[in-house]
Design a protein around this motif. Structure first.
Motif, PDB file in Angstrom:
ATOM      1  N   SER A   1      46.016  51.391  43.853  1.00  0.00           N
ATOM      2  CA  SER A   1      45.269  50.136  43.855  1.00  0.00           C
ATOM      3  C   SER A   1      43.846  50.309  43.362  1.00  0.00           C
ATOM      4  O   SER A   1      43.212  49.355  42.926  1.00  0.00           O
ATOM      5  CB  SER A   1      45.259  49.527  45.255  1.00  0.00           C
ATOM      6  OG  SER A   1      44.495  50.327  46.136  1.00  0.00           O
ATOM      7  N   SER A   2      43.316  51.525  43.398  1.00  0.00           N
ATOM      8  CA  SER A   2      41.937  51.745  42.969  1.00  0.00           C
ATOM      9  C   SER A   2      41.824  52.161  41.507  1.00  0.00           C
ATOM     10  O   SER A   2      40.730  52.183  40.960  1.00  0.00           O
ATOM     11  CB  SER A   2      41.271  52.793  43.856  1.00  0.00           C
ATOM     12  OG  SER A   2      41.929  54.033  43.722  1.00  0.00           O
ATOM     13  N   LYS A   3      42.951  52.500  40.876  1.00  0.00           N
ATOM     14  CA  LYS A   3      42.916  52.919  39.470  1.00  0.00           C
ATOM     15  C   LYS A   3      42.915  51.692  38.560  1.00  0.00           C
ATOM     16  O   LYS A   3      43.505  50.662  38.888  1.00  0.00           O
ATOM     17  CB  LYS A   3      44.134  53.782  39.144  1.00  0.00           C
ATOM     18  CG  LYS A   3      44.066  55.151  39.750  1.00  0.00           C
ATOM     19  CD  LYS A   3      45.174  56.010  39.242  1.00  0.00           C
ATOM     20  CE  LYS A   3      44.995  57.414  39.785  1.00  0.00           C
ATOM     21  NZ  LYS A   3      45.935  58.341  39.214  1.00  0.00           N
TER      22      LYS A   3
ATOM     23  N   THR B   1      49.875  46.462  54.057  1.00  0.00           N
ATOM     24  CA  THR B   1      50.362  45.776  52.865  1.00  0.00           C
ATOM     25  C   THR B   1      49.596  44.482  52.626  1.00  0.00           C
ATOM     26  O   THR B   1      49.248  44.164  51.482  1.00  0.00           O
ATOM     27  CB  THR B   1      51.867  45.493  52.989  1.00  0.00           C
ATOM     28  OG1 THR B   1      52.542  46.730  53.215  1.00  0.00           O
ATOM     29  CG2 THR B   1      52.419  44.857  51.739  1.00  0.00           C
ATOM     30  N   LEU B   2      49.314  43.739  53.688  1.00  0.00           N
ATOM     31  CA  LEU B   2      48.527  42.521  53.535  1.00  0.00           C
ATOM     32  C   LEU B   2      47.108  42.823  53.066  1.00  0.00           C
ATOM     33  O   LEU B   2      46.580  42.146  52.177  1.00  0.00           O
ATOM     34  CB  LEU B   2      48.498  41.740  54.853  1.00  0.00           C
ATOM     35  CG  LEU B   2      49.833  41.154  55.303  1.00  0.00           C
ATOM     36  CD1 LEU B   2      49.699  40.543  56.685  1.00  0.00           C
ATOM     37  CD2 LEU B   2      50.332  40.126  54.311  1.00  0.00           C
ATOM     38  N   LEU B   3      46.488  43.851  53.634  1.00  0.00           N
ATOM     39  CA  LEU B   3      45.145  44.235  53.203  1.00  0.00           C
ATOM     40  C   LEU B   3      45.143  44.736  51.756  1.00  0.00           C
ATOM     41  O   LEU B   3      44.189  44.484  51.013  1.00  0.00           O
ATOM     42  CB  LEU B   3      44.577  45.312  54.125  1.00  0.00           C
ATOM     43  CG  LEU B   3      44.234  44.856  55.542  1.00  0.00           C
ATOM     44  CD1 LEU B   3      43.808  46.047  56.387  1.00  0.00           C
ATOM     45  CD2 LEU B   3      43.151  43.800  55.514  1.00  0.00           C
TER      46      LEU B   3
ATOM     47  N   GLY C   1      43.966  41.466  45.021  1.00  0.00           N
ATOM     48  CA  GLY C   1      44.024  40.087  44.541  1.00  0.00           C
ATOM     49  C   GLY C   1      45.401  39.709  44.030  1.00  0.00           C
ATOM     50  O   GLY C   1      45.569  38.652  43.433  1.00  0.00           O
ATOM     51  N   HIS C   2      46.394  40.567  44.245  1.00  0.00           N
ATOM     52  CA  HIS C   2      47.773  40.281  43.857  1.00  0.00           C
ATOM     53  C   HIS C   2      48.569  40.010  45.132  1.00  0.00           C
ATOM     54  O   HIS C   2      48.959  40.930  45.834  1.00  0.00           O
ATOM     55  CB  HIS C   2      48.402  41.460  43.115  1.00  0.00           C
ATOM     56  CG  HIS C   2      47.719  41.785  41.828  1.00  0.00           C
ATOM     57  ND1 HIS C   2      47.740  40.945  40.739  1.00  0.00           N
ATOM     58  CD2 HIS C   2      46.983  42.856  41.460  1.00  0.00           C
ATOM     59  CE1 HIS C   2      47.055  41.486  39.754  1.00  0.00           C
ATOM     60  NE2 HIS C   2      46.574  42.654  40.167  1.00  0.00           N
TER      61      HIS C   2
ATOM     62  N   ASN D   1      52.605  40.842  49.150  1.00  0.00           N
ATOM     63  CA  ASN D   1      52.743  40.428  50.547  1.00  0.00           C
ATOM     64  C   ASN D   1      54.182  40.088  50.898  1.00  0.00           C
ATOM     65  O   ASN D   1      54.535  40.040  52.073  1.00  0.00           O
ATOM     66  CB  ASN D   1      51.823  39.256  50.851  1.00  0.00           C
ATOM     67  CG  ASN D   1      50.370  39.631  50.733  1.00  0.00           C
ATOM     68  OD1 ASN D   1      50.020  40.805  50.770  1.00  0.00           O
ATOM     69  ND2 ASN D   1      49.518  38.643  50.586  1.00  0.00           N
ATOM     70  N   MET D   2      55.021  39.846  49.897  1.00  0.00           N
ATOM     71  CA  MET D   2      56.429  39.545  50.183  1.00  0.00           C
ATOM     72  C   MET D   2      57.142  40.758  50.777  1.00  0.00           C
ATOM     73  O   MET D   2      58.182  40.615  51.410  1.00  0.00           O
ATOM     74  CB  MET D   2      57.144  39.072  48.935  1.00  0.00           C
ATOM     75  CG  MET D   2      57.359  40.132  47.906  1.00  0.00           C
ATOM     76  SD  MET D   2      58.187  39.464  46.491  1.00  0.00           S
ATOM     77  CE  MET D   2      58.228  40.904  45.446  1.00  0.00           C
ATOM     78  N   PHE D   3      56.580  41.945  50.596  1.00  0.00           N
ATOM     79  CA  PHE D   3      57.198  43.138  51.174  1.00  0.00           C
ATOM     80  C   PHE D   3      57.114  43.134  52.698  1.00  0.00           C
ATOM     81  O   PHE D   3      57.889  43.823  53.356  1.00  0.00           O
ATOM     82  CB  PHE D   3      56.551  44.401  50.619  1.00  0.00           C
ATOM     83  CG  PHE D   3      56.953  44.706  49.221  1.00  0.00           C
ATOM     84  CD1 PHE D   3      58.183  45.268  48.952  1.00  0.00           C
ATOM     85  CD2 PHE D   3      56.110  44.419  48.162  1.00  0.00           C
ATOM     86  CE1 PHE D   3      58.570  45.554  47.658  1.00  0.00           C
ATOM     87  CE2 PHE D   3      56.481  44.689  46.870  1.00  0.00           C
ATOM     88  CZ  PHE D   3      57.712  45.253  46.603  1.00  0.00           C
TER      89      PHE D   3
END
Length: 130
Positions: free
Chosen positions: A33-35, A81-83, A89-90, A94-96
């Motif tokens: 997520s940071s790349k 997962t929510l965080l 911003g995607h 969250n569906m996971f």
């Protein structure tokens, strides 16, 4: 009758698998997520795979840590997962969290049936001792 109960070695192995897979999933999710996104499809696939690996942590958490630990592992995976979705911003990730609920439900059914079998085993050993 001894085969009904889960041995302490199996529980400790499941606990180790749960902790390891949870930490590996957190590491890969956080790193991905940071790349910067160079190949969006590959990035999304890798991130979805890393998030899906939380299911292994959840089910082995239910086996190794029983009901309380399973609930904690499930809640931590869903919150992370929510965080992660908020951070990136995607919100499609969250569906996971819904799959985590299904996995936790399967773990709860397993934990309840295992507790019932453990109680039957204890009752039978008490009857044999009398």
């Amino acid at each position: 009758m001894n085969g009904m109960m889960i041995s302490s070695r199996a529980r400790s192995t499941a606990s180790f698998i749960s902790i390891t897979s949870f930490l590996v999933s957190v590491y890969f999710c956080w790193t991905l997520s940071s790349k910067p996104i160079e190949q969006p499809f590959l990035h999304a696939t890798l991130l979805a795979t890393a998030i899906s690996c939380f299911n292994l942590a959840i089910i082995s958490g239910w086996i190794g840590f029983r009901i309380n630990g399973g609930l904690i592992v499930t809640a931590c995976a869903a919150l992370f997962t929510l965080l992660l979705g908020f951070r990136m911003g995607h919100y499609r990730y969250n569906m996971f969290a819904a799959t985590f609920a299904w996995t936790a439900w399967i773990g709860l059914i397993f934990a309840r049936s295992r507790n019932r079998l453990d109680q039957l085993y204890v009752l039978r050993t008490e009857r044999v001792e009398e």
